[in-house]
Design a protein around this motif. Structure first.
Motif, short mmCIF file in Angstrom:
data_model
loop_
_atom_site.label_atom_id
_atom_site.label_comp_id
_atom_site.label_asym_id
_atom_site.label_seq_id
_atom_site.Cartn_x
_atom_site.Cartn_y
_atom_site.Cartn_z
N TRP A 221 0.81 -1.22 0.00
CA TRP A 221 0.00 0.00 0.00
C TRP A 221 0.85 1.27 0.00
CZ3 TRP A 221 0.03 3.79 3.74
CH2 TRP A 221 0.66 3.49 4.96
N ARG A 222 1.93 1.29 0.79
CA ARG A 222 2.68 2.54 0.91
C ARG A 222 3.41 2.91 -0.38
NH1 ARG A 222 6.50 4.38 6.06
NH2 ARG A 222 7.32 6.29 5.10
N LEU B 177 0.70 3.97 -2.97
CA LEU B 177 0.15 5.32 -2.78
C LEU B 177 1.18 6.39 -3.14
CD1 LEU B 177 -2.01 5.40 0.48
CD2 LEU B 177 -2.75 5.66 -1.88
N ARG B 178 2.44 6.14 -2.80
CA ARG B 178 3.47 7.13 -3.11
C ARG B 178 3.58 7.31 -4.63
NH1 ARG B 178 8.83 8.57 -3.98
NH2 ARG B 178 9.54 10.18 -2.51
N LEU C 126 -5.80 1.18 0.86
CA LEU C 126 -5.87 1.40 2.31
C LEU C 126 -6.67 0.32 3.02
CD1 LEU C 126 -6.44 5.26 2.17
CD2 LEU C 126 -4.38 4.10 3.00
N ILE D 35 -7.47 8.95 5.83
CA ILE D 35 -6.19 9.02 5.12
C ILE D 35 -6.41 9.31 3.64
CG2 ILE D 35 -4.14 7.70 4.48
CD1 ILE D 35 -4.59 6.22 7.23
N PHE E 198 -4.77 12.37 1.75
CA PHE E 198 -3.90 12.05 0.62
C PHE E 198 -4.32 12.78 -0.65
CE2 PHE E 198 -3.28 9.50 -3.22
CZ PHE E 198 -1.91 9.32 -3.22
N LEU F 299 4.40 14.25 1.13
CA LEU F 299 3.80 12.96 0.86
C LEU F 299 4.42 11.87 1.73
CD1 LEU F 299 1.98 11.06 -0.82
CD2 LEU F 299 3.79 11.04 -2.57
N ASP F 300 5.75 11.87 1.83
CA ASP F 300 6.41 10.87 2.67
C ASP F 300 6.02 11.04 4.14
OD1 ASP F 300 7.68 9.55 0.60
OD2 ASP F 300 9.50 10.76 0.72
N LEU G 290 2.52 9.55 4.55
CA LEU G 290 2.52 8.09 4.50
C LEU G 290 3.17 7.49 5.73
CD1 LEU G 290 3.34 7.53 0.71
CD2 LEU G 290 1.11 7.43 1.85
N ALA H 122 0.60 7.68 8.38
CA ALA H 122 -0.43 6.66 8.16
C ALA H 122 0.07 5.29 8.60
CB ALA H 122 -0.83 6.65 6.69
N GLU H 123 1.33 4.99 8.28
CA GLU H 123 1.87 3.68 8.68
C GLU H 123 1.96 3.57 10.20
OE1 GLU H 123 5.22 0.45 7.45
OE2 GLU H 123 5.27 2.43 6.52
#
Length: 236
Positions: free
Chosen positions: A92-93, A96-97, A138, A151, A155, A219-220, A223, A226-227
């Motif tokens: 997912w990560r 999404l990135r 997600l 999220i 995002f 963005l990082d 994420l 979120a993680e």
């Protein structure tokens, strides 16, 4: 009562225009993107678009619900270009990135169109496909639905907000853009330390950093946050 949706095939003008082309939604959108790139938002009108296509301006209304409908179609095209070639990898990560950078890049490739459309919700198929993909990543990762929606919201709004911000700078005249960029060297990097100690201490770093987009860093950060939320949920 809502108007019935008429398929494009039924709306298409089959006779070539004065320029020898057969109109389609795709051709009109592509021509509008070119006009926005060359003339900015002030240069896009039904009259000018009709002239560029060699068609009567009223013909455009067979394809779109006015200029606002065309604006939504342009937004749909940009998000569609971001999706072209993207596939979910199962992680997912990184997924999404990659998708976020694609959205940002697709809008920045057409800065005037990005300024015009980044704040709009089209409700069209490719926008819906992007939303489905994000939520799918997600939810499959294990985020409960309330967290997935939270999220997702952060995002997509972050992606489009940075697209609009960065596109706004690119849409400036070259003289205005260069003037803005030079402020970090000509003004901020030269402020006196006694009056502005924190800016003076970081002035050279600001000058080296501030003319680049902060989107990849933001963005990082999003994420990573979120993680961390996901890990905390799993640990409960």
């Amino acid at each position: 009562m809502a108007k019935p949706v008429v398929p494009e095939e039924a709306r298409r003008r089959r006779r070539p225009t004065r320029r020898g082309v057969v109109l389609s939604e795709r051709l009109i959108v592509d021509t509008a993107l070119r006009m926005l790139r060359e003339h900015g938002t002030a240069g896009l009108s039904a009259r000018r678009l009709g002239a560029a296509l060699g068609a009567d301006p009223s013909t455009l209304y067979r394809y779109f619900d006015g200029m606002d409908g065309l604006t939504l179609a342009i937004g749909e095209e940009l998000i569609g270009r971001a999706l072209d070639g993207w596939t979910a990898t199962g992680e997912w990560r990184p997924g999404l990135r990659d998708l976020g950078l694609r959205i940002h890049g697709a809008y920045l490739a057409h800065p005037q169109a990005a300024v015009l459309t980044a704040s709009r919700v089209t409700g069209r198929p490719r926008e819906i496909a992007a939303d489905e993909a994000i939520l799918g990543l997600l939810r499959t990762a294990g985020f409960p639905d309330p967290e997935a929606v939270l999220i997702y919201h952060a995002f997509i709004d972050q992606s489009l907000a940075f697209a609009a911000l960065d596109a706004g700078a690119l849409a400036l005249t070259e003289a205005s853009r260069l003037s803005d960029e030079q402020q970090w060297e000509s003004t901020y990097a030269r402020l006196p330390a006694d009056a502005y100690p924190h800016i003076a201490a970081t002035g050279r770093l600001l000058a080296a950093r501030m003319n680049h987009s902060a989107y990849p860093v933001a963005l990082d950060m999003l994420l990573a946050s979120a993680e961390a939320r996901l890990q905390a949920l799993r640990a409960r």
